[in-house]
Design a protein around this motif. Sequence first.
Motif, PDB file in Angstrom:
ATOM      1  N   MET A 129      46.148-137.968  21.882  1.00  0.00           N
ATOM      2  CA  MET A 129      47.496-138.459  21.627  1.00  0.00           C
ATOM      3  C   MET A 129      48.403-138.022  22.821  1.00  0.00           C
ATOM      4  O   MET A 129      48.212-137.156  23.464  1.00  0.00           O
ATOM      5  N   CYS A 130      49.333-138.932  23.090  1.00  0.00           N
ATOM      6  CA  CYS A 130      50.170-138.970  24.232  1.00  0.00           C
ATOM      7  C   CYS A 130      50.909-137.544  23.911  1.00  0.00           C
ATOM      8  O   CYS A 130      51.817-137.157  22.640  1.00  0.00           O
ATOM      9  N   THR A 131      51.217-136.700  25.002  1.00  0.00           N
ATOM     10  CA  THR A 131      52.119-135.539  24.935  1.00  0.00           C
ATOM     11  C   THR A 131      52.727-135.475  26.161  1.00  0.00           C
ATOM     12  O   THR A 131      53.616-134.485  26.547  1.00  0.00           O
ATOM     13  N   ASN A 132      52.861-136.496  27.073  1.00  0.00           N
ATOM     14  CA  ASN A 132      53.836-136.724  28.288  1.00  0.00           C
ATOM     15  C   ASN A 132      54.082-137.816  28.493  1.00  0.00           C
ATOM     16  O   ASN A 132      52.933-138.744  28.571  1.00  0.00           O
ATOM     17  N   TYR A 133      55.362-138.377  28.902  1.00  0.00           N
ATOM     18  CA  TYR A 133      55.513-139.757  29.213  1.00  0.00           C
ATOM     19  C   TYR A 133      56.610-139.766  30.483  1.00  0.00           C
ATOM     20  O   TYR A 133      57.407-138.599  30.624  1.00  0.00           O
ATOM     21  N   ASN A 134      56.995-140.702  31.266  1.00  0.00           N
ATOM     22  CA  ASN A 134      58.026-141.163  31.837  1.00  0.00           C
ATOM     23  C   ASN A 134      59.009-141.969  31.089  1.00  0.00           C
ATOM     24  O   ASN A 134      58.688-143.250  30.623  1.00  0.00           O
TER      25      ASN A 134
END
Length: 227
Positions: free
Chosen positions: A1-6
């Motif tokens: 699952m996502c753990t980093n984004y812009n």
Amino acid sequence: MCTNYNATPRDRLPPIFKAMMPNGLDWPNEIYNDYDAPIIRRGAGGNEVILASYAMVPKRHIPPGIKKFSTMNARAETIGQKPSFAKYWRAAQLCLIPMESFYEPCYETGSAVRWSIGMADQASFAVAGMWRVWHEPDGSTTHSFTQITVNADDHPLMKRFHKPDDEKRSLVIVPESDYSDWLECTDPERARAYLQLYPPALMKAAPAPAPPRKSTTKRVESNGTLF
């Protein structure tokens, strides 16, 4: 699952999301666990932008002696039962998390390669989330948030990510036409109708390896000086 984004930059937030934003709010481009980032919630006077810490339970609020656990993502299937989320789900403390792209690992080459995932037209978008308030020991008030995820085993794009034997998951991308309805929803069971996979034809993804980390090795001159 996502753990980093812009995160979406400041100058793109109000016109896209029709939200009031106080002066002085600032945030980094890439968001990681416990970083402050913008979220949009329904306020008394309409949609508003606030800063909140990424992860429903910030690490500093995990009691001593308790093994660290992640609350950056909340599974839609159990969001109403998990202690970290249930109270706030029942209270319908819903938010939108504005971003330009998010990162997931792809193992199609045999090893993990970071990919960037966003919109095909490169537009900013928003992910379904949930927020809460913290009353800090110094008397201040802070906020935190989590992203909501759904199963993506059959999604043509999102099933390509994560380890081969792992369940495939995806963030819930909210269509722009549903922004207001999501933020104004007060019934958690009705809110589940918005927790859908986004059409793959409207998305794009490409490899985006993380830049190499800066070395922390210190060299020593012959005179003993560190630099």
